[in-house]
Each structure stands twice: as C-alpha cells, then as structure tokens.
Design an enzyme around this catalytic site. Structure first.
Site, short mmCIF file in Angstrom:
data_model
loop_
_atom_site.label_atom_id
_atom_site.label_comp_id
_atom_site.label_asym_id
_atom_site.label_seq_id
_atom_site.Cartn_x
_atom_site.Cartn_y
_atom_site.Cartn_z
N THR A 8 -16.75 38.01 54.85
CA THR A 8 -15.91 36.84 55.10
C THR A 8 -15.43 36.87 56.54
O THR A 8 -15.24 37.96 57.11
CB THR A 8 -14.68 36.81 54.17
OG1 THR A 8 -13.88 35.66 54.48
CG2 THR A 8 -13.80 38.05 54.29
N GLY A 12 -7.36 36.88 56.29
CA GLY A 12 -6.41 36.90 55.17
C GLY A 12 -7.10 37.39 53.90
O GLY A 12 -6.58 38.27 53.19
N LYS A 13 -8.28 36.83 53.63
CA LYS A 13 -9.05 37.30 52.46
C LYS A 13 -9.40 38.77 52.62
O LYS A 13 -9.26 39.56 51.67
CB LYS A 13 -10.39 36.54 52.37
CG LYS A 13 -10.34 35.09 51.95
CD LYS A 13 -11.79 34.59 51.83
CE LYS A 13 -11.91 33.12 51.63
NZ LYS A 13 -13.32 32.67 51.58
N ASP A 70 -15.90 32.30 47.90
CA ASP A 70 -15.63 30.92 48.27
C ASP A 70 -14.46 30.46 47.42
O ASP A 70 -14.44 30.67 46.20
CB ASP A 70 -16.84 30.01 48.06
CG ASP A 70 -16.68 28.72 48.88
OD1 ASP A 70 -16.61 28.81 50.12
OD2 ASP A 70 -16.57 27.64 48.27
N PHE A 152 -1.76 33.40 53.75
CA PHE A 152 -2.57 32.64 54.71
C PHE A 152 -2.93 31.30 54.08
O PHE A 152 -2.56 31.02 52.92
CB PHE A 152 -3.84 33.44 55.08
CG PHE A 152 -4.81 33.57 53.93
CD1 PHE A 152 -4.65 34.58 52.98
CD2 PHE A 152 -5.86 32.68 53.78
CE1 PHE A 152 -5.54 34.69 51.92
CE2 PHE A 152 -6.75 32.80 52.72
CZ PHE A 152 -6.59 33.80 51.79
N GLY A 153 -3.66 30.48 54.81
CA GLY A 153 -4.18 29.22 54.27
C GLY A 153 -3.08 28.33 53.70
O GLY A 153 -2.07 28.06 54.36
N TYR A 154 -3.26 27.94 52.44
CA TYR A 154 -2.31 27.05 51.79
C TYR A 154 -1.16 27.80 51.09
O TYR A 154 -0.34 27.17 50.41
CB TYR A 154 -3.04 26.18 50.75
CG TYR A 154 -4.07 25.23 51.35
CD1 TYR A 154 -3.69 23.97 51.82
CD2 TYR A 154 -5.40 25.58 51.46
CE1 TYR A 154 -4.62 23.10 52.36
CE2 TYR A 154 -6.34 24.72 52.01
CZ TYR A 154 -5.95 23.48 52.46
OH TYR A 154 -6.87 22.61 53.00
N ASP A 155 -1.08 29.11 51.27
CA ASP A 155 -0.03 29.88 50.58
C ASP A 155 1.38 29.33 50.80
O ASP A 155 2.17 29.29 49.85
CB ASP A 155 -0.08 31.36 51.01
CG ASP A 155 -1.17 32.14 50.28
OD1 ASP A 155 -1.66 31.64 49.25
OD2 ASP A 155 -1.53 33.23 50.77
O1 LIG Z 1 -5.47 32.91 48.53
C1 LIG Z 1 -5.42 31.89 49.23
N1 LIG Z 1 -4.27 31.47 49.78
C2 LIG Z 1 -4.18 30.40 50.57
N2 LIG Z 1 -5.25 29.65 50.91
C3 LIG Z 1 -6.44 30.03 50.37
C4 LIG Z 1 -6.57 31.13 49.53
N3 LIG Z 1 -7.85 31.26 49.16
C5 LIG Z 1 -8.50 30.28 49.76
N4 LIG Z 1 -7.65 29.53 50.50
C6 LIG Z 1 -7.98 28.39 51.36
C7 LIG Z 1 -8.17 28.84 52.79
C8 LIG Z 1 -9.28 27.99 53.27
O2 LIG Z 1 -8.77 26.75 53.69
C9 LIG Z 1 -10.12 27.75 52.02
C10 LIG Z 1 -11.18 28.81 51.86
O3 LIG Z 1 -12.37 28.39 52.46
P1 LIG Z 1 -13.64 29.37 52.44
O4 LIG Z 1 -14.78 28.65 53.00
O5 LIG Z 1 -13.77 29.96 51.08
O6 LIG Z 1 -13.20 30.57 53.37
P2 LIG Z 1 -13.17 30.68 54.96
O7 LIG Z 1 -14.02 29.61 55.57
O8 LIG Z 1 -11.76 30.74 55.40
O9 LIG Z 1 -13.83 32.10 55.20
P3 LIG Z 1 -15.31 32.58 54.69
O10 LIG Z 1 -16.07 31.36 54.26
O11 LIG Z 1 -15.91 33.25 55.87
O12 LIG Z 1 -15.06 33.54 53.56
O13 LIG Z 1 -9.21 27.84 50.93
MG LIG Z 2 -15.85 29.21 54.83
#
Ligand SMILES: O=c1nc[nH]c2c1ncn2[C@H]1C[C@H](O)[C@@H](COP(=O)(O)OP(=O)(O)OP(=O)(O)O)O1
Ligand SMILES: [Mg+2]
Length: 253
Positions: A8, A12-13, A70, A152-155
């Site tokens: 990823t 945050g993840k 995802d 992070f994100g929408y938390d």
């Molecule tokens: O626990 C969470 N708490 C708050 N927000 C979160 C959470 N989990 C996902 N989210 C939000 C962040 C982002 O706006 C979307 C994930 O998008 P997503 O494409 O899966 O991840 P990403 O682009 O940030 O990183 P990557 O694709 O490299 O794993 O949902």
């Molecule tokens: Mg992504």
C-alpha cells in the site's frame, strides 16, 4: 521466515497492518523497501476486485508475497458513495482534507448519517496468483464536523457506534479492535493458522505412514530392540478444508 510485502502507498493503512501483524512469524516489508513502481489502476467495480488487482500487480513486480487492501467509506444517504472512489472522491490527486470537505458539503442537509467503512484484502503469491481473500466492515455515523486528531482518511468524520466515540479520538488499538481492516486482518490470520495446521497435520500423517512402512520392514528387529511403535492413531483430522471466507456483502454503488 517468509516475507510479506504490505503493498500500500497509504501510510495510515501501513501503520495499522504493522501493528496487527507484529506477533506473526513473518518478515514484513513495505513498498518503500523496493524501488518505486507506478501505481496500478484501481478502476474495478468492487473493493475486492481492486484489492486483487493491486496484490497481483505488486507481487509480480516484486516477486514476493504481497498483501493489498482496498477500502473506503459508504454513506447510505449518498447511495453508497464515495465507496470504491473514496480516495479520489474530490479528484484524482485529492487530499484527505479535500475529500472530507466535499463529503461534509454533500451531507450538509442530510439527517440520515448512517455509514460504514469497508475493507477487502487480497494476498498474491510471487507469480501474482491470489491465494487468500477476506473482507470486513465497520458501522458508524457521519459527523457534522471533524473530531479528534488520530487516524487518517475519513476517520475524523466517523463516529463509531461500536466504540461510542469518533475514530479520530480512538487510539490505534481501539480502532483495530472494531475496524473494517481489523476484522479483515483477523480473518486472514485465522485462515493462515488453519492452513499451517493442515500442512503440519499432513506432514505428520506422511511421516506416520513412512514410519509404519519402515516398521513393516524392520518391525521385528525394532520390537526386539524395544523401539517404540509409531502412533498410528495420532493421525490428524483429514477433513477437506473449508474456505472460511465470508461472502462479501453486495456493493451498494
Ligand atoms: O480506516 C480508514 N479510516 C479512514 N479512511 C479510510 C480507512 N480505510 C480507508 N479509508 C479511506 C482512505 C482513502 O480515501 C480510501 C482508501 O482508498 P484505497 O485506494 O483503498 O487506498 P489508498 O489509495 O489510500 O492506498 P493504496 O491503494 O495504495 O492501498 O478510503
Ligand atoms: Mg488506492
């Protein structure tokens, strides 16, 4: 010890995964441990499809086992939006703040605030084949303004109905206990443990068979020498493996 790359680009993840996998006998790596790669396309219609695309893409390029996530937020009053588009809700390069601001704006006059986080996980082997998939979700209400500094994100906009507090206020440990990602990770670990037990069982069974063959050949001499008999009764359970993966809930968008 095997290697698992947490594939990823979301730090945050990554922190959450590192915390949840820290007890496991696996060497965790992340994308920063390798030369940079262009990001894969995430234009699938479901979280599961995108998780698989990412896991396969990184596994093939890095030639390692890769775990991809995802995830996103589904808001009932918006028909499940932003859903799979959560990361790019306010545009392809949108920041968390821009996504949160747009969401608050769209929800300004909405009384129904029900929402949930969803997470799909996929693990690919070094050839890119998907070897495990799980998912998890976490229920809540969308706040009217950001609350707390954590996560992070929408938390900061997510009120957890399980914790009775905002995820922006929750500690990492509290969040992992109830979060979509925490649930999906625990399912994955349970699958691994089961697979490892089955493998061990099969190995023991094989050894048991080997010894009993030897005994047939050497049995007389062994018994005369007082050597112990192999324990044929201690055969492991050989029931066919049931995939413990739950059926993913239907996508709402
Ligand atoms: O626990 C969470 N708490 C708050 N927000 C979160 C959470 N989990 C996902 N989210 C939000 C962040 C982002 O706006 C979307 C994930 O998008 P997503 O494409 O899966 O991840 P990403 O682009 O940030 O990183 P990557 O694709 O490299 O794993 O949902
Ligand atoms: Mg992504």
């Amino acid at each position: 010890m095997g290697t698992l790359v947490i594939a990823t680009s979301n730090l945050g993840k990554l922190d959450e995964f590192k915390e949840m996998f820290k007890e496991l006998p696996v060497e965790l790596k992340c994308l920063a441990d390798y030369p940079p790669l262009p990001s894969p396309n995430e234009n699938g219609r479901t979280f599961a499809a995108n998780a698989k695309t990412k896991a396969t893409y990184y596994a093939k390029h890095l030639n390692e086992f890769c775990l991809a996530d995802d995830s996103g937020l589904e808001v009932k009053a918006l028909g499940g939006e932003p859903g799979v588009r959560s990361a790019r809700f306010a545009g392809d390069e949108a920041t968390d703040k821009e996504n949160n601001d747009l969401l608050l704006q769209q929800m300004k006059f909405q009384i129904t605030r029900t929402c949930r986080f969803r997470c799909a996980l996929a693990v690919a082997n070094p050839t890119g084949r998907i070897v495990a998939e799980t998912d998890g979700s976490c229920e809540g209400m969308l706040l009217h303004e950001p609350l707390g500094e954590n996560g992070f994100g929408y938390d900061p906009l997510f009120w957890s109905t399980e914790l009775h507090k905002g995820l922006g206020e929750a500690t990492a440990e509290e969040k992992n206990k109830i979060s979509h990602r925490g649930k999906a990770v625990r399912k994955l670990i349970a699958m691994w443990k089961k697979a490892a037990n089955n493998k061990n069982g099969k190995r023991q069974e094989k050894q048991g068979r080997k010894y009993s063959n030897e005994q047939q050949v050497n049995g007389k001499a062994e018994q005369e020498n007082g050597a112990s008999k192999p324990e044929r009764e201690a055969r492991p359970d050989t029931k066919p493996e049931v995939k413990p993966e739950s059926k993913p809930e239907p996508e709402t968008n």
